[in-house]
Design a protein around this motif. Structure first.
Motif, PDB file in Angstrom:
ATOM      1  N   THR A  89       0.639  -1.209   0.013  1.00  0.00           N
ATOM      2  CA  THR A  89      -0.093  -0.005   0.092  1.00  0.00           C
ATOM      3  C   THR A  89       0.754   1.167  -0.153  1.00  0.00           C
ATOM      4  N   ILE A  90       0.819   1.931  -1.170  1.00  0.00           N
ATOM      5  CA  ILE A  90       1.629   3.412  -1.210  1.00  0.00           C
ATOM      6  C   ILE A  90       0.921   4.417  -1.581  1.00  0.00           C
ATOM      7  N   PRO A  91       1.115   5.504  -1.357  1.00  0.00           N
ATOM      8  CA  PRO A  91       0.235   6.483  -1.785  1.00  0.00           C
ATOM      9  C   PRO A  91      -0.128   6.696  -3.086  1.00  0.00           C
ATOM     10  N   LEU A  92      -1.364   7.182  -3.813  1.00  0.00           N
ATOM     11  CA  LEU A  92      -1.913   7.131  -4.951  1.00  0.00           C
ATOM     12  C   LEU A  92      -0.776   7.697  -5.994  1.00  0.00           C
ATOM     13  N   GLU A  93      -0.241   9.025  -5.575  1.00  0.00           N
ATOM     14  CA  GLU A  93       0.581   9.532  -6.506  1.00  0.00           C
ATOM     15  C   GLU A  93       1.982   8.883  -6.794  1.00  0.00           C
ATOM     16  N   LEU A  94       2.468   8.212  -5.955  1.00  0.00           N
ATOM     17  CA  LEU A  94       3.647   7.360  -6.214  1.00  0.00           C
ATOM     18  C   LEU A  94       3.290   5.983  -6.998  1.00  0.00           C
ATOM     19  N   TRP A  95       2.165   5.389  -6.463  1.00  0.00           N
ATOM     20  CA  TRP A  95       1.638   4.399  -7.230  1.00  0.00           C
ATOM     21  C   TRP A  95       1.483   4.686  -8.998  1.00  0.00           C
ATOM     22  N   GLY A  96       0.993   5.660  -8.930  1.00  0.00           N
ATOM     23  CA  GLY A  96       0.542   6.224 -10.413  1.00  0.00           C
ATOM     24  C   GLY A  96       1.752   6.331 -11.514  1.00  0.00           C
ATOM     25  N   LEU A  97       2.645   6.697 -10.607  1.00  0.00           N
ATOM     26  CA  LEU A  97       4.047   6.874 -11.592  1.00  0.00           C
ATOM     27  C   LEU A  97       4.604   5.626 -11.677  1.00  0.00           C
ATOM     28  N   PRO A 101       0.312   3.419 -17.702  1.00  0.00           N
ATOM     29  CA  PRO A 101       0.765   3.013 -19.040  1.00  0.00           C
ATOM     30  C   PRO A 101       1.929   4.376 -19.459  1.00  0.00           C
ATOM     31  N   PRO A 102       1.726   5.693 -19.088  1.00  0.00           N
ATOM     32  CA  PRO A 102       2.270   6.610 -19.477  1.00  0.00           C
ATOM     33  C   PRO A 102       3.887   6.512 -19.247  1.00  0.00           C
ATOM     34  N   SER A 103       4.104   5.630 -18.009  1.00  0.00           N
ATOM     35  CA  SER A 103       5.501   5.725 -17.665  1.00  0.00           C
ATOM     36  C   SER A 103       6.248   4.471 -18.468  1.00  0.00           C
ATOM     37  N   PHE A 104       5.340   3.621 -19.046  1.00  0.00           N
ATOM     38  CA  PHE A 104       5.807   2.646 -19.970  1.00  0.00           C
ATOM     39  C   PHE A 104       6.187   2.915 -21.280  1.00  0.00           C
ATOM     40  N   PRO A 105       7.258   2.049 -21.987  1.00  0.00           N
ATOM     41  CA  PRO A 105       6.996   2.364 -23.555  1.00  0.00           C
ATOM     42  C   PRO A 105       5.846   1.604 -23.975  1.00  0.00           C
ATOM     43  N   ARG A 106       5.692   1.967 -25.254  1.00  0.00           N
ATOM     44  CA  ARG A 106       4.296   1.443 -25.871  1.00  0.00           C
ATOM     45  C   ARG A 106       4.487   0.005 -25.917  1.00  0.00           C
ATOM     46  N   ARG A 107       3.311  -0.641 -25.590  1.00  0.00           N
ATOM     47  CA  ARG A 107       3.247  -2.079 -25.461  1.00  0.00           C
ATOM     48  C   ARG A 107       2.688  -2.797 -26.931  1.00  0.00           C
ATOM     49  N   SER A 108       3.090  -4.096 -26.938  1.00  0.00           N
ATOM     50  CA  SER A 108       2.700  -4.891 -28.181  1.00  0.00           C
ATOM     51  C   SER A 108       1.400  -5.124 -28.374  1.00  0.00           C
ATOM     52  N   GLU A 185      15.391  17.025 -11.759  1.00  0.00           N
ATOM     53  CA  GLU A 185      14.924  15.493 -11.760  1.00  0.00           C
ATOM     54  C   GLU A 185      13.664  15.483 -12.323  1.00  0.00           C
ATOM     55  N   GLN A 186      12.958  16.435 -12.699  1.00  0.00           N
ATOM     56  CA  GLN A 186      11.607  16.411 -13.152  1.00  0.00           C
ATOM     57  C   GLN A 186      11.354  15.614 -14.391  1.00  0.00           C
ATOM     58  N   TRP A 187      12.480  15.475 -15.452  1.00  0.00           N
ATOM     59  CA  TRP A 187      12.496  14.646 -16.574  1.00  0.00           C
ATOM     60  C   TRP A 187      12.021  13.329 -16.094  1.00  0.00           C
ATOM     61  N   ALA A 479       9.253  -2.835 -16.342  1.00  0.00           N
ATOM     62  CA  ALA A 479       8.974  -2.432 -15.042  1.00  0.00           C
ATOM     63  C   ALA A 479      10.057  -2.098 -14.084  1.00  0.00           C
ATOM     64  N   ALA A 480      11.169  -2.702 -13.945  1.00  0.00           N
ATOM     65  CA  ALA A 480      12.403  -2.627 -13.389  1.00  0.00           C
ATOM     66  C   ALA A 480      12.868  -0.994 -13.625  1.00  0.00           C
ATOM     67  N   GLN A 481      12.822  -0.966 -14.967  1.00  0.00           N
ATOM     68  CA  GLN A 481      13.623   0.361 -15.433  1.00  0.00           C
ATOM     69  C   GLN A 481      12.948   1.406 -14.681  1.00  0.00           C
ATOM     70  N   ILE A 482      11.294   1.315 -14.749  1.00  0.00           N
ATOM     71  CA  ILE A 482      10.494   2.564 -14.341  1.00  0.00           C
ATOM     72  C   ILE A 482      10.826   2.863 -12.959  1.00  0.00           C
ATOM     73  N   SER A 483      11.031   1.579 -12.091  1.00  0.00           N
ATOM     74  CA  SER A 483      11.301   1.635 -10.703  1.00  0.00           C
ATOM     75  C   SER A 483      12.452   2.568 -10.613  1.00  0.00           C
ATOM     76  N   ASP A 484      13.694   2.145 -11.425  1.00  0.00           N
ATOM     77  CA  ASP A 484      14.827   2.885 -11.286  1.00  0.00           C
ATOM     78  C   ASP A 484      14.891   4.386 -11.581  1.00  0.00           C
ATOM     79  N   ARG A 485      13.877   4.630 -12.485  1.00  0.00           N
ATOM     80  CA  ARG A 485      13.842   6.133 -12.936  1.00  0.00           C
ATOM     81  C   ARG A 485      12.914   6.971 -12.052  1.00  0.00           C
ATOM     82  N   ILE A 486      11.828   6.258 -11.387  1.00  0.00           N
ATOM     83  CA  ILE A 486      10.789   6.892 -10.405  1.00  0.00           C
ATOM     84  C   ILE A 486      11.506   7.010  -9.002  1.00  0.00           C
TER      85      ILE A 486
END
Ligand SMILES: [Zn+2]
Length: 513
Positions: A89-97, A101-108, A185-187, A479-486
């Protein structure tokens, strides 16, 4: 033609403890008759349905079954079904990032199909026959969205599909991020695919150009519009979407004040509307009987009045709201005021179960955190919200939610031999407080048996499982790359949540403080 014989048939307006026993005759995709002993009764030449039961009718013995209308999941997103179990359970704003999908590359297209199907499978196993899917395909691409619709058509669940739309950058749309996330860091907030639409796009035009030619393409798919939330799109776009939805008679779905920081955002941005996104949406022409506001956790009594006055639906998601630490919506006030309420299971990685039994139990139980005296919502309120509430804004309330002649045949058969129903004391209370989904045996959508004694009939579940295992190799890497970025900006995101706490609000949606 299908004949369900001898089940206990749940009727919201009848005896909800001990429903009457009846047969249900289904012709095509609709219920033709609901009455006791239909085969014997229609043998009488004077019976209005004499000769109507086909000799090759498929007869289902429902004598040890409780038959209920299929659940309408009033708020659901199929886009993160592969992330169930990823997060505490984590705050909505962190979970969303981390999750959206906007955090992910385009899916197949293969992944889009698989994620849609596994979500629908879970829904069917839990007796959900309709989903209101506010799905994000990012970036917006007609072929990619078609892959999702084709998957829904393949499995056969009913879907009210609303493409999920955003426009503004999250920095502008989220309380305090501009201050608490260092500029350099906002990028990290932006995903690799960029915005959903290129800047300057006429979003309402693109969306309706997509929807119009598809409105009659699929038997069980209807459409709506799904702007993400009032702070994430411009006023001009919200007005254009609301206008077009009204003239095309389509429902309008949007998130509202899910977290405290969303309510604080309104307070700062909308002094002319008393800080209220509900008043603002009304002024945009976006409220009415075809509008559904998901969550509505942080709303005031005056805002509840606007729901009532405009006939707007509140689509409540008690489980997701707890998992994202967003608080508890004012359930009792909404029920007592008479607001139309739908129940939803929200995202697959913020609830993390597509389970209306859980949602119903939470809906009734969580009222206890605000009120000691017994009263609404009670089990029958939960059943109405789960079966009927979500059908109304979609314009499907004449077709779904009751088991009556003329209505669409979307039905769920539960096993009365399951320990959840032994002994059988009250259908409504045991559905809401005891059953968790185990008793769902057979699910019928549009007159077709999709789950037959707990076996799916339209797709190969084992093949889907194997395909998802394969897809997860690349998905986990992303998903791991997104976690590293966020995660390097997670402290700033949590600090923004904390700052929103320091802002006074006239309402409280937490306990223990
Ligand atoms: Zn949502």
């Amino acid at each position: 033609m299908l004949l369900l014989e001898g089940g206990l048939v749940y009727d919201h307006d009848g005896d909800t403890d001990r429903p009457a026993r009846a047969d249900i005759l289904i012709e095509g995709n609709r219920i033709l008759a609901v009455a006791p002993a239909l085969r014997q009764a229609t043998a009488d030449p004077n019976h209005p349905l004499h000769g109507r039961i086909a000799p090759d009718v498929t007869v289902v013995d429902a004598s040890d079954r409780l038959v209920i209308p299929g659940f309408v999941n009033a708020h659901y997103h199929s886009h993160d079904t592969l992330l169930k179990g990823f997060f505490e359970t984590i705050p909505l704003e962190l979970w969303g990032l981390l999750a959206l999908p906007p955090s992910f590359p385009r899916r197949s297209k293969r992944e889009l199909r698989a994620r849609t199907l596994i979500g629908a499978v879970e829904c069917l196993y839990g007796g959900i026959t309709t989903v209101q899917d506010m799905d994000r395909v990012h970036p917006f691409d007609a072929g990619d969205i078609d892959a999702v619709l084709e998957a829904y058509d393949e499995i056969g669940i009913r879907c009210i599909f609303a493409p999920h739309l955003t426009e503004r950058s999250l920095i502008d749309a989220t309380s305090f991020w501009a201050q608490t996330i260092p500029k350099e860091e906002q990028w990290r907030i932006s995903g690799p695919s960029g915005p959903l639409f290129p800047p300057g796009t006429d979003i309402a035009k693109v969306v309706f150009d997509y929807i119009r030619p598809r409105r009659d393409r699929y038997a069980r798919i209807t459409f709506g519009v799904g702007p993400s939330s009032p702070e994430r799109l411009s006023r001009a776009t919200i007005e254009a979407l609301a206008d077009a939805a009204r003239s095309e008679e389509l429902p309008f779905y949007i998130h509202l004040n899910e977290s405290r920081s969303m309510a604080v955002h309104g307070l700062k941005r909308l002094p002319e509307f008393g800080g209220s996104y509900v008043s603002y949406l009304k002024d945009c022409g976006a409220l009415g009987p075809r509008s559904s506001l998901a969550h509505s956790v942080w709303i005031t009594d005056q805002e509840i009045e606007i729901f009532l006055e405009t006939g707007t639906t509140a689509a409540l998601n008690p489980v997701g709201n707890l998992k994202t630490r967003s608080g508890v919506a004012p359930f009792r006030k909404l029920v007592e005021a008479g607001v139309n309420i739908g129940l939803g299971s929200d995202n697959c990685s913020c609830s993390d179960a597509q389970n209306m039994f859980q949602a119903m139990k939470m809906f009734c139980s969580l009222a206890a955190v605000t009120d000691v005296l017994p009263g609404a919502p009670i089990a029958t309120d939960a059943m109405r919200a789960a079966c009927l509430g979500g059908a109304k804004p979609a314009g499907l309330d004449k077709d779904l939610g009751h088991i009556r002649p003329g209505m669409l045949a979307d039905l769920v058969l539960l096993d009365l031999a399951d320990p959840s129903f032994v002994p059988f004391n009250s259908a409504a209370r045991q559905l809401v407080f005891t059953e968790a989904g185990r008793g769902v045996r057979t699910v019928i959508v549009d007159g077709r048996v999709l789950l037959d004694d707990r076996k799916l009939t339209t797709i190969d579940e084992r093949a889907l499982r194997e395909e998802i295992l394969d897809i997860m190799v690349e998905f986990n890497r992303d998903a791991a790359q997104i976690s590293d970025r966020i995660m390097p900006i997670s402290a700033g995101i949590i600090e923004a949540v904390r700052r929103s706490w320091d802002e006074p609000l006239p309402i409280h949606r937490y306990i223990g403080h």
